[in-house]
Design a protein around this motif. Structure first.
Motif, short mmCIF file in Angstrom:
data_model
loop_
_atom_site.label_atom_id
_atom_site.label_comp_id
_atom_site.label_asym_id
_atom_site.label_seq_id
_atom_site.Cartn_x
_atom_site.Cartn_y
_atom_site.Cartn_z
N ARG A 226 -5.13 -5.82 3.78
CA ARG A 226 -3.71 -5.53 3.55
C ARG A 226 -3.47 -4.09 3.12
O ARG A 226 -2.51 -3.45 3.56
CB ARG A 226 -3.16 -6.47 2.48
CG ARG A 226 -2.86 -7.88 2.94
CD ARG A 226 -1.68 -7.94 3.90
NE ARG A 226 -2.09 -7.82 5.31
CZ ARG A 226 -1.26 -7.63 6.30
NH1 ARG A 226 0.04 -7.49 6.08
NH2 ARG A 226 -1.71 -7.52 7.53
N VAL A 227 -4.34 -3.56 2.25
CA VAL A 227 -4.12 -2.19 1.79
C VAL A 227 -4.30 -1.23 2.96
O VAL A 227 -3.54 -0.24 3.08
CB VAL A 227 -5.07 -1.83 0.62
CG1 VAL A 227 -6.53 -1.74 1.05
CG2 VAL A 227 -4.64 -0.51 -0.02
N GLY A 228 -5.23 -1.50 3.87
CA GLY A 228 -5.38 -0.66 5.05
C GLY A 228 -4.17 -0.76 5.97
O GLY A 228 -3.67 0.25 6.48
N ASN A 229 -3.67 -1.98 6.15
CA ASN A 229 -2.50 -2.18 6.99
C ASN A 229 -1.28 -1.48 6.42
O ASN A 229 -0.51 -0.83 7.14
CB ASN A 229 -2.25 -3.69 7.14
CG ASN A 229 -1.08 -4.01 8.03
OD1 ASN A 229 0.07 -4.03 7.60
ND2 ASN A 229 -1.36 -4.27 9.31
N ASP A 230 -1.09 -1.60 5.11
CA ASP A 230 0.09 -1.00 4.48
C ASP A 230 0.02 0.52 4.44
O ASP A 230 1.05 1.18 4.26
CB ASP A 230 0.26 -1.55 3.06
CG ASP A 230 0.72 -3.01 3.06
OD1 ASP A 230 1.10 -3.50 4.14
OD2 ASP A 230 0.69 -3.65 2.00
N ARG A 231 -1.17 1.08 4.60
CA ARG A 231 -1.30 2.54 4.69
C ARG A 231 -1.15 3.04 6.12
O ARG A 231 -1.27 4.23 6.38
CB ARG A 231 -2.66 2.97 4.12
CG ARG A 231 -2.72 2.89 2.61
CD ARG A 231 -4.07 3.29 2.10
NE ARG A 231 -4.16 3.13 0.67
CZ ARG A 231 -5.30 3.09 -0.03
NH1 ARG A 231 -6.45 3.22 0.62
NH2 ARG A 231 -5.29 2.94 -1.32
N GLY A 232 -0.92 2.13 7.05
CA GLY A 232 -0.67 2.52 8.42
C GLY A 232 -1.88 2.59 9.31
O GLY A 232 -1.80 3.07 10.45
#
Length: 385
Positions: A226-232
């Motif tokens: 999720r943190v990777g996804n939310d960073r684009g």
């Protein structure tokens, strides 16, 4: 003493059982990410469902550990994974959140009992460090297969595919355990007519230390995707990181076996939590992809390497197998808190708060590990397998 060694198929059964029971260690980021993306749950709700599975595993592991010497491991393992397979099979159908919660808890109860029987049997082997390293290598292979295929399969087919995969893994474990699950290699102390000794105080501190590391592991790993996804970062980039992570996880258990006689177990247990906490902070706070990818790729490996040393040392300090039959409890009591705690922190304070929490919990783990000796007393050591 029973001098029979585990057969080849017995080793396979232990490997498959370990992989099925430790599925959370491999699948947490995909599990939580799927619940958020495909089931439209918020981070706290998604973490809460996984927490219910892990709480169930903790409760059944605590219940079974003290009774480990009086149960038939083969049927506990086979039956537990069969029930877990049924729960995940039902979860692959459209359900409301309440029903999903009940099935997560029931699946955790069943899988936790099966994993307790597995780890208790490994602990009663002639060389528990080596045998735990062997099943750890198997878990690394499983991680490569799961992380390399499941994200794209779930993206293509929908969230139900996650639970279909889990159900298939549990069903395979049930069948393999029913056919080839081995008996413990060492006779229990209480079966020899002598009273079973109390679990040493140092082992209890080791249990607390591993639980703290498991908390950092699950709290961070649950939101790695999720943190990777939310960073684009793109799906392909994140999936690539997970695949690399899986390949890296092939190494730590084998390295732990190689360094068993070369490194002090206590030194490994003191360094492991520190390194784990620093990697967690990097994953959650690093602004760029490469720092995120590098830290994420080796994050789980630290836990696997450290836990192999902890398992071998504590199995020799407490040779009846009772404490190590509670391995699912010591791992999952921390892991159970991790997803919901991580979800709450992310929801209220952002991803950076996970990194700070990891550093605090890692300090507690180091304090606990410092109470363990470097090696088991020679009177308790077992001959190599």
């Amino acid at each position: 003493m029973n001098t029979r060694s585990t057969s080849t198929f017995g080793h396979v059964a232990l490997i498959v059982a370990h992989c099925a029971g430790m599925v959370d260690l491999v699948a947490l980021p995909v599990w939580v990410g799927t619940l958020i993306q495909h089931y439209r749950l918020d981070p706290q709700q998604a973490g809460g469902l996984v927490t219910l599975f892990l709480i169930g595993a903790v409760l059944s592991s605590v219940f079974l550990a003290s009774r480990f010497q009086r149960v038939k491991g083969r049927w506990v393992a086979a039956g537990g994974y069969a029930i877990a397979a049924t729960c995940f099979g039902v979860l692959s159908q459209p359900l409301d959140v309440t029903t999903m919660a009940v099935l997560h808890a029931a699946g955790g109860l069943a899988a936790g009992a099966a994993l307790s029987a597995t780890h208790g049997t490994i602990a009663r082997s002639a060389n528990p460090h080596l045998k735990f390293a062997i099943v750890g290598v198997g878990l690394g292979v499983f991680a490569v297969l799961f992380l390399g295929t499941s994200p794209k399969a779930i993206a293509a087919a929908g969230g139900y595919m996650l639970f279909a995969i889990f159900g298939g893994v549990m069903l395979l474990a049930a069948l393999v355990c029913a056919i080839g699950f081995p008996d413990p290699e060492r006779e229990a102390t209480d079966r020899q007519g002598a009273p079973v000794a109390a679990i040493p105080r140092a082992v209890w501190f080791g249990i607390l230390g591993i639980s703290a590391m498991a908390l950092v592991q699950s709290m961070t790993f649950s939101f790695l995707e999720r943190v990777g996804n939310d960073r684009g970062f793109s799906l392909n980039a994140i999936t690539g990181v997970l695949v690399v992570l899986g390949f890296v996880n092939l190494l730590p258990a084998a390295l732990a076996a190689f360094f068993e006689k070369r490194w002090s177990a206590r030194s490994v247990l003191m360094v492991g939590p520190v390194l784990q906490a620093l990697l967690a902070a990097t994953i959650m706070m690093a602004p760029g992809f490469y720092a995120y990818a590098a830290a994420a790729s080796v994050f789980a490996a630290v836990m696997i390497f450290t836990h192999t040393f902890a398992f071998g040392l504590m199995a020799r300090l407490e040779p009846s197998g009772r404490a190590m039959a509670a391995t699912p409890a010591m791992l999952m009591v921390g892991a159970a808190i991790g997803p919901v705690l991580g979800g709450t922190l992310v929801k209220t304070a952002g991803y950076g708060s996970l990194g700070l929490a990891a550093l605090l919990i890692g300090s507690l783990a180091v304090l606990c590990m410092s109470r363990l000796p470097g090696h088991a007393p020679s009177s308790l050591a077992q001959e190599p397998a």
